[in-house]
Design a protein around this motif. Structure first.
Motif: not given
Length: 81
Positions: A8-10, A22-30, A46-55
């Motif tokens: 979990d990150v901001f 939330t971090v989904i994947e890192r560059k080395m894992d792509f 470097h990262y694929l993240i997932e955010i929750q925005k407006n539901g």
């Protein structure tokens, strides 16, 4: 700072607004060929993240310096050390 899958990150946008993510994947894992340099910026993603925005959930490619660990987690780590 390196982040791991599931952490979990901001995420801070260019405008300065922050979202829980939330971090989904890192560059080395792509898979090969998925991550490329940004055409408009001078950094790599470097990262694929997932955010929750407006539901709604949204996946975003970002650099490590766009991410921060929540303050609560930092305080817990200091107490444990």
């Amino acid at each position: 700072m390196k982040f791991v899958k599931g952490q979990d990150v901001f995420y801070t946008t260019i405008s300065g607004r922050s979202y829980k993510a939330t971090v989904i994947e890192r560059k080395m894992d792509f898979k090969k060929g998925l991550i490329i340099k940004s055409a408009g910026k001078t950094h790599d993603f470097h990262y694929l993240i997932e955010i929750q925005k407006n539901g709604m959930k949204e996946k975003i490619l970002c650099a490590g310096y766009d991410l921060k660990i929540p303050e609560v987690k930092i305080e817990e780590a200091k107490k444990a050390a």
